[in-house]
Design a protein around this motif. Sequence first.
Motif, mmCIF file in Angstrom:
data_model
loop_
_atom_site.group_PDB
_atom_site.id
_atom_site.type_symbol
_atom_site.label_atom_id
_atom_site.label_comp_id
_atom_site.label_asym_id
_atom_site.label_seq_id
_atom_site.Cartn_x
_atom_site.Cartn_y
_atom_site.Cartn_z
ATOM 1 N N ASP A 293 -4.141 22.692 46.145
ATOM 2 C CA ASP A 293 -5.589 22.564 46.321
ATOM 3 C C ASP A 293 -6.232 22.522 44.933
ATOM 4 O O ASP A 293 -6.215 23.515 44.202
ATOM 5 C CB ASP A 293 -6.117 23.763 47.121
ATOM 6 C CG ASP A 293 -7.590 23.620 47.480
ATOM 7 O OD1 ASP A 293 -8.140 22.513 47.298
ATOM 8 O OD2 ASP A 293 -8.190 24.606 47.923
ATOM 9 N N PHE A 294 -6.757 21.368 44.547
ATOM 10 C CA PHE A 294 -7.427 21.194 43.257
ATOM 11 C C PHE A 294 -8.937 21.157 43.462
ATOM 12 O O PHE A 294 -9.431 20.430 44.340
ATOM 13 C CB PHE A 294 -6.998 19.883 42.587
ATOM 14 C CG PHE A 294 -5.593 19.882 42.054
ATOM 15 C CD1 PHE A 294 -5.245 20.647 40.940
ATOM 16 C CD2 PHE A 294 -4.611 19.095 42.646
ATOM 17 C CE1 PHE A 294 -3.962 20.637 40.437
ATOM 18 C CE2 PHE A 294 -3.329 19.070 42.144
ATOM 19 C CZ PHE A 294 -2.996 19.852 41.041
ATOM 20 N N LYS A 295 -9.668 21.903 42.642
ATOM 21 C CA LYS A 295 -11.127 21.906 42.730
ATOM 22 C C LYS A 295 -11.737 22.014 41.336
ATOM 23 O O LYS A 295 -11.153 22.612 40.435
ATOM 24 C CB LYS A 295 -11.617 23.085 43.580
ATOM 25 C CG LYS A 295 -11.348 22.962 45.067
ATOM 26 C CD LYS A 295 -11.887 24.171 45.815
ATOM 27 C CE LYS A 295 -11.623 24.051 47.316
ATOM 28 N NZ LYS A 295 -12.042 25.272 48.047
ATOM 29 N N VAL A 296 -12.931 21.461 41.194
ATOM 30 C CA VAL A 296 -13.699 21.639 39.962
ATOM 31 C C VAL A 296 -14.213 23.070 39.936
ATOM 32 O O VAL A 296 -14.768 23.562 40.925
ATOM 33 C CB VAL A 296 -14.873 20.646 39.890
ATOM 34 C CG1 VAL A 296 -15.733 20.913 38.657
ATOM 35 C CG2 VAL A 296 -14.362 19.204 39.886
ATOM 36 N N GLY A 297 -14.016 23.747 38.809
ATOM 37 C CA GLY A 297 -14.492 25.121 38.709
ATOM 38 C C GLY A 297 -14.332 25.659 37.302
ATOM 39 O O GLY A 297 -13.400 25.287 36.582
ATOM 40 N N ASP B 185 -13.610 20.256 34.180
ATOM 41 C CA ASP B 185 -13.761 18.816 33.986
ATOM 42 C C ASP B 185 -13.381 18.076 35.274
ATOM 43 O O ASP B 185 -12.222 18.110 35.704
ATOM 44 C CB ASP B 185 -12.864 18.367 32.829
ATOM 45 C CG ASP B 185 -13.003 16.889 32.502
ATOM 46 O OD1 ASP B 185 -13.785 16.194 33.185
ATOM 47 O OD2 ASP B 185 -12.320 16.421 31.572
ATOM 48 N N ALA B 186 -14.333 17.395 35.877
ATOM 49 C CA ALA B 186 -14.075 16.666 37.122
ATOM 50 C C ALA B 186 -13.045 15.562 36.923
ATOM 51 O O ALA B 186 -12.265 15.256 37.835
ATOM 52 C CB ALA B 186 -15.382 16.078 37.666
ATOM 53 N N GLU B 187 -13.013 14.959 35.740
ATOM 54 C CA GLU B 187 -12.030 13.905 35.471
ATOM 55 C C GLU B 187 -10.619 14.484 35.454
ATOM 56 O O GLU B 187 -9.665 13.851 35.928
ATOM 57 C CB GLU B 187 -12.336 13.236 34.126
ATOM 58 C CG GLU B 187 -11.351 12.152 33.699
ATOM 59 C CD GLU B 187 -11.326 10.939 34.623
ATOM 60 O OE1 GLU B 187 -10.446 10.081 34.417
ATOM 61 O OE2 GLU B 187 -12.162 10.835 35.547
ATOM 62 N N ALA B 188 -10.461 15.698 34.922
ATOM 63 C CA ALA B 188 -9.156 16.349 34.926
ATOM 64 C C ALA B 188 -8.680 16.601 36.359
ATOM 65 O O ALA B 188 -7.496 16.424 36.675
ATOM 66 C CB ALA B 188 -9.206 17.658 34.146
ATOM 67 N N ILE B 189 -9.579 17.000 37.215
ATOM 68 C CA ILE B 189 -9.216 17.237 38.619
ATOM 69 C C ILE B 189 -8.819 15.925 39.298
ATOM 70 O O ILE B 189 -7.865 15.881 40.087
ATOM 71 C CB ILE B 189 -10.377 17.927 39.376
ATOM 72 C CG1 ILE B 189 -10.579 19.339 38.829
ATOM 73 C CG2 ILE B 189 -10.118 17.955 40.870
ATOM 74 C CD1 ILE B 189 -9.367 20.254 38.970
ATOM 75 N N CYS C 200 -6.351 23.879 34.827
ATOM 76 C CA CYS C 200 -5.134 23.145 35.192
ATOM 77 C C CYS C 200 -4.952 21.814 34.480
ATOM 78 O O CYS C 200 -3.852 21.249 34.516
ATOM 79 C CB CYS C 200 -5.091 22.944 36.704
ATOM 80 S SG CYS C 200 -6.369 21.847 37.359
ATOM 81 N N GLY C 201 -5.987 21.274 33.839
ATOM 82 C CA GLY C 201 -5.813 20.001 33.141
ATOM 83 C C GLY C 201 -5.298 18.927 34.078
ATOM 84 O O GLY C 201 -5.875 18.665 35.133
ATOM 85 N N SER C 202 -4.151 18.309 33.728
ATOM 86 C CA SER C 202 -3.597 17.233 34.555
ATOM 87 C C SER C 202 -2.674 17.753 35.647
ATOM 88 O O SER C 202 -2.006 16.971 36.313
ATOM 89 C CB SER C 202 -2.865 16.210 33.685
ATOM 90 O OG SER C 202 -1.901 16.840 32.865
ATOM 91 N N GLY C 203 -2.596 19.071 35.809
ATOM 92 C CA GLY C 203 -1.917 19.646 36.971
ATOM 93 C C GLY C 203 -0.436 19.897 36.828
ATOM 94 O O GLY C 203 0.235 20.251 37.801
ATOM 95 N N GLU D 229 -1.221 9.630 34.340
ATOM 96 C CA GLU D 229 -2.298 9.921 33.396
ATOM 97 C C GLU D 229 -2.154 11.355 32.920
ATOM 98 O O GLU D 229 -1.701 12.233 33.665
ATOM 99 C CB GLU D 229 -3.668 9.731 34.047
ATOM 100 C CG GLU D 229 -4.021 8.306 34.385
ATOM 101 C CD GLU D 229 -5.451 8.191 34.866
ATOM 102 O OE1 GLU D 229 -6.373 8.309 34.034
ATOM 103 O OE2 GLU D 229 -5.651 8.007 36.080
ATOM 104 N N ALA D 230 -2.531 11.597 31.691
ATOM 105 C CA ALA D 230 -2.508 12.958 31.147
ATOM 106 C C ALA D 230 -3.897 13.305 30.642
ATOM 107 O O ALA D 230 -4.601 12.465 30.089
ATOM 108 C CB ALA D 230 -1.494 13.059 30.014
#
Length: 335
Positions: free
Chosen positions: A233-237, A212-216, A154-157, A123-124
């Motif tokens: 480590d990915f977090k909403v912020g 965006d929580a969906e992006a995380i 970070c978007g899609s990381g 997913e992007a």
Amino acid sequence: MIDFAIRTRFSSRVTLQILQDKAENYEELYLNAKKIPWEKWIEPHQTFRIDAQTKDSLKNSQFAIHKLKDAILDSLREKKVQLPGIEKKVSDVTIVLRSFLDKFSLELSFTGESIARRGYRLEAGLAPVREPIAQAMIALSEWTPNNCIVDPMCGSGTILIEAALLEKLNGEINRYILQESPIFQKLFPDYQFSKAVSPTPLKKHFFGFDIDAEAIRISKENAYEAGVEDWIDFKVGDVLDLKNQFGDSGHLITNPPYGERIGKPIENLRELYFQMGRMFKNEFGGWKVTVLCGEFALLGKFGLKEKVHLPLKHANLKAKIVDYQIRKQEPVTIS
């Protein structure tokens, strides 16, 4: 050549040229291409596709593809070889046709798709950065393994995943995709791929944030598919709420929104870039910042002195990667 293919970070495609010849018209293309022993490269159970970048004597790329396809199939028919399948998108074997003036070349791609599509991005998010450009950002930042990277948007990381893969695979970023390449196996049947991977760090040094929580969620899924979910480590912020909890030095590498790709009003983005620049200077003195941007007027809002930049095209837009060094703020002494 093998080492280049396994380690190249910026290439979209690695190919082997199997023919270069003259073709003043499509019939000459057909006749010359038909002479190639295609059964050596395409097996009956496989599929193939043709990508073309043609001009001059072979102006019509679609017609050139049609003639080359006929040449391949007719050559196999005459040798009474079972015909392979034809695919327009994902195939086992990809043939690349290029022409310039009255000459053309035929090349076999080491991978069916772009070598940079490492298969983890199921997913992007909105306006994702492509893998080779993420690698270019990492290279321009002068990051080296075991050092900290923070992507505050970070978007899609992709940036963090590419850095983690680089560290985990000891620079052999294309190892897995080439292991599955029929063309690579035919060219180098005795080559033994390394199985060595760096151990998961005891203390994480890759951190991704997005408002965006969906992006995380997407970032975490992509990291899992890439096999580096334990590295990042990915977090909403919110980028503007970011505090430096990571150390005295490191790298902020990110792809912030810039108008045309995101569609936000430019006035809002000017304020965002100004506030980001202030946060960088207040929180990350001594760090480096590397950004990708296609709206150059926004970069001045950071209030940072550019160290180096690299112009490029991203999603058919003029853009550049810019690297900054944030000055370490001297403590104020009151006498």
